[in-house]
Design a protein around this motif. Structure first.
Motif, PDB file in Angstrom:
ATOM      1  N   ARG A 166       0.866  -1.182   0.000  1.00  0.00           N
ATOM      2  CA  ARG A 166       0.000   0.000   0.000  1.00  0.00           C
ATOM      3  C   ARG A 166       0.899   1.228   0.000  1.00  0.00           C
ATOM      4  NH1 ARG A 166      -3.406   1.936   5.351  1.00  0.00           N
ATOM      5  NH2 ARG A 166      -4.293   3.877   4.507  1.00  0.00           N
ATOM      6  N   VAL A 167       0.649   2.161  -0.898  1.00  0.00           N
ATOM      7  CA  VAL A 167       1.482   3.357  -1.016  1.00  0.00           C
ATOM      8  C   VAL A 167       0.681   4.589  -0.616  1.00  0.00           C
ATOM      9  CG1 VAL A 167       2.733   4.885  -2.587  1.00  0.00           C
ATOM     10  CG2 VAL A 167       2.973   2.396  -2.805  1.00  0.00           C
ATOM     11  N   ILE A 168       1.205   5.302   0.366  1.00  0.00           N
ATOM     12  CA  ILE A 168       0.716   6.638   0.709  1.00  0.00           C
ATOM     13  C   ILE A 168       1.741   7.619   0.156  1.00  0.00           C
ATOM     14  CG2 ILE A 168       0.111   8.243   2.556  1.00  0.00           C
ATOM     15  CD1 ILE A 168      -0.492   5.787   4.316  1.00  0.00           C
ATOM     16  N   LYS A 176      -0.141  16.804  -9.511  1.00  0.00           N
ATOM     17  CA  LYS A 176       0.756  15.686  -9.269  1.00  0.00           C
ATOM     18  C   LYS A 176       0.070  14.595  -8.454  1.00  0.00           C
ATOM     19  CE  LYS A 176       5.078  18.276  -9.664  1.00  0.00           C
ATOM     20  NZ  LYS A 176       6.345  18.688  -9.010  1.00  0.00           N
ATOM     21  N   ALA A 177      -0.849  14.978  -7.582  1.00  0.00           N
ATOM     22  CA  ALA A 177      -1.579  13.989  -6.798  1.00  0.00           C
ATOM     23  C   ALA A 177      -2.407  13.088  -7.702  1.00  0.00           C
ATOM     24  CB  ALA A 177      -2.478  14.693  -5.784  1.00  0.00           C
ATOM     25  N   ALA A 178      -3.034  13.669  -8.715  1.00  0.00           N
ATOM     26  CA  ALA A 178      -3.832  12.870  -9.647  1.00  0.00           C
ATOM     27  C   ALA A 178      -2.967  11.861 -10.390  1.00  0.00           C
ATOM     28  CB  ALA A 178      -4.555  13.792 -10.624  1.00  0.00           C
ATOM     29  N   ILE A 179      -1.759  12.273 -10.765  1.00  0.00           N
ATOM     30  CA  ILE A 179      -0.840  11.369 -11.455  1.00  0.00           C
ATOM     31  C   ILE A 179      -0.413  10.248 -10.525  1.00  0.00           C
ATOM     32  CG2 ILE A 179       1.411  11.197 -12.587  1.00  0.00           C
ATOM     33  CD1 ILE A 179       1.054  14.140 -13.433  1.00  0.00           C
ATOM     34  N   ALA A 180      -0.146  10.575  -9.266  1.00  0.00           N
ATOM     35  CA  ALA A 180       0.267   9.560  -8.296  1.00  0.00           C
ATOM     36  C   ALA A 180      -0.840   8.533  -8.072  1.00  0.00           C
ATOM     37  CB  ALA A 180       0.651  10.226  -6.977  1.00  0.00           C
ATOM     38  N   ARG A 181      -2.076   8.988  -7.993  1.00  0.00           N
ATOM     39  CA  ARG A 181      -3.196   8.051  -7.834  1.00  0.00           C
ATOM     40  C   ARG A 181      -3.319   7.154  -9.054  1.00  0.00           C
ATOM     41  NH1 ARG A 181      -5.683  12.859  -5.883  1.00  0.00           N
ATOM     42  NH2 ARG A 181      -5.887  12.834  -3.606  1.00  0.00           N
ATOM     43  N   VAL A 188      -3.062  10.050  -1.287  1.00  0.00           N
ATOM     44  CA  VAL A 188      -2.063  11.070  -1.590  1.00  0.00           C
ATOM     45  C   VAL A 188      -2.275  12.266  -0.674  1.00  0.00           C
ATOM     46  CG1 VAL A 188      -1.001  12.539  -3.334  1.00  0.00           C
ATOM     47  CG2 VAL A 188      -2.027  10.350  -4.004  1.00  0.00           C
ATOM     48  N   ILE A 189      -1.205  12.670  -0.021  1.00  0.00           N
ATOM     49  CA  ILE A 189      -1.205  13.861   0.814  1.00  0.00           C
ATOM     50  C   ILE A 189      -0.612  15.001   0.004  1.00  0.00           C
ATOM     51  CG2 ILE A 189      -0.238  14.911   2.900  1.00  0.00           C
ATOM     52  CD1 ILE A 189      -0.149  12.022   4.065  1.00  0.00           C
ATOM     53  N   VAL A 190      -1.329  16.117  -0.096  1.00  0.00           N
ATOM     54  CA  VAL A 190      -0.859  17.272  -0.853  1.00  0.00           C
ATOM     55  C   VAL A 190      -0.337  18.324   0.118  1.00  0.00           C
ATOM     56  CG1 VAL A 190      -1.478  19.094  -2.494  1.00  0.00           C
ATOM     57  CG2 VAL A 190      -2.511  16.808  -2.700  1.00  0.00           C
ATOM     58  N   GLY A 191       0.918  18.688  -0.037  1.00  0.00           N
ATOM     59  CA  GLY A 191       1.545  19.632   0.876  1.00  0.00           C
ATOM     60  C   GLY A 191       2.382  18.909   1.912  1.00  0.00           C
ATOM     61  N   TYR A 192       3.353  19.626   2.472  1.00  0.00           N
ATOM     62  CA  TYR A 192       4.322  19.002   3.364  1.00  0.00           C
ATOM     63  C   TYR A 192       4.040  19.262   4.844  1.00  0.00           C
ATOM     64  CZ  TYR A 192       7.200  18.132  -0.794  1.00  0.00           C
ATOM     65  OH  TYR A 192       7.675  17.696  -2.020  1.00  0.00           O
ATOM     66  N   ASP A 193       2.940  19.933   5.160  1.00  0.00           N
ATOM     67  CA  ASP A 193       2.612  20.204   6.556  1.00  0.00           C
ATOM     68  C   ASP A 193       1.777  19.060   7.138  1.00  0.00           C
ATOM     69  OD1 ASP A 193       3.886  22.684   6.439  1.00  0.00           O
ATOM     70  OD2 ASP A 193       2.061  23.693   5.734  1.00  0.00           O
TER      71      ASP A 193
END
Length: 323
Positions: A166-168, A176-181, A188-193
């Motif tokens: 399983r990849v988070i 980029k999140a859409a591409i990762a999915r 997919v978590i968007v942002g680094y906070d």
């Protein structure tokens, strides 16, 4: 074709220090081969040498992977011959021609183009190292993957999923999140906070088995804090800068965590190891598990523009340089 040339740096600095210089291709000595390059891979490590994050002896020719056609071989070389198409991981590939140890050269199957090889040799073998050699990934593992649509990340995600993981993923934009999915990431978590907080919520408070972190300074503590007890933190890049030092006690506090900073060349130091990794990589390309996601192409002579694009975070997938 233009006259033979290489891209060299004589001092550290911005992309402007990359200079095009004429060369006289070196004829191969014993156990060497001369290759006319058709494509060269671009990697973040190239910028580390240019900026001085990694030391280099000047003048220095960057580049760590490529593909082309063998022009000549030296005494003792038997596994390749002039006219063969080859791919390789090697130093100094920002050039029209390279003279390399023949043991570094891998004959390319007909199903793998020169551009594909140049795009995936270093990145694909890095993904192999991360998934198979350090802490082998198994079915049911949960992974945290940073930069999932970059050169290495775009290979890591589908390959890990094919192994039953399983990849988070963690990325910087909805695009980029859409591409990762689409490549297989479960979440997919968007942002680094608050990444660790979100990871714990997604895993019922348990955390992940392995964090694969190429971002570095801005992501490092979030990765450590995302791990379950006895989890593995694999730091393999410094896109945001080198991480701050970590006290051993921090690993104990996290639950007997394991931290490692691998370098690919330690894992392909023998012909047998290189062949093992390349065999799995070429097999994954052939069966469709992986594909060369070439998002950008630049002329090798325009490599400064390629570095600017890479460092700005605007590239997606692999970038190749065409001599």
């Amino acid at each position: 074709m233009s006259a033979p040339y290489a891209i060299r740096i004589h001092e550290t600095g911005g992309p402007e220090v990359l200079k095009k210089e004429s060369i006289d291709p070196k004829q191969p000595g014993p156990d060497q081969a001369l290759v006319l390059q058709s494509a060269v891979g671009l990697n973040f490590i190239d910028t580390y040498f240019r900026t001085g994050l990694y030391p280099a002896k000047f003048p220095f020719t960057p580049g760590g992977e490529g593909a082309g056609v063998v022009e000549a071989v030296g005494e003792g070389v038997t596994h390749i011959k002039p006219g063969d198409r080859v791919g390789y991981v090697a130093s100094g590939t920002y050039a029209t021609h390279v003279t390399l140890p023949a043991a570094n050269l891998l004959p390319l199957p007909d199903s793998i183009s020169d551009e594909t090889a140049a795009a995936v040799m270093l990145k694909g073998l890095t993904a192999w190292m991360l998934l198979f050699e350090i802490r082998p990934i198994k079915k049911g593992d949960t992974l945290l993957v940073w930069a999932p649509v970059g050169g290495v990340g775009s290979l890591l995600v589908p390959w890990a999923v094919s192994l039953g993981a399983r990849v988070i993923a963690v990325t910087s934009s909805d695009k980029k999140a859409a591409i990762a999915r689409a490549s297989g990431a479960s979440e997919v978590i968007v942002g680094y906070d608050t990444v660790a907080e979100q990871v714990k919520a997604l895993t019922d408070g348990k955390g992940v088995d392995v964090a694969l972190d190429s971002v570095g300074k801005t992501s490092f503590d979030e990765s450590l804090s995302s791990l379950k007890p006895r989890g593995w933190m694999i730091s393999y890049g410094n896109a945001s800068g080198a991480p701050d030092p970590v006290a051993p006690g921090r690993l104990a506090q996290g639950g007997s965590l394991v931290l490692t900073r691998p370098t690919l060349f330690n894992f392909i130091a023998t012909p047998e190891a290189l062949a093992r990794g390349a065999g799995l990589l070429f097999g994954a390309l052939k069966d469709g598990t992986l594909k060369a996601d070439i998002g950008q192409r630049f002329a090798l002579s325009d490599v400064a523009d390629a570095h600017r694009a890479l460092e700005s975070g605007k590239t997606i997938g692999a970038t190749i340089l065409v001599p």
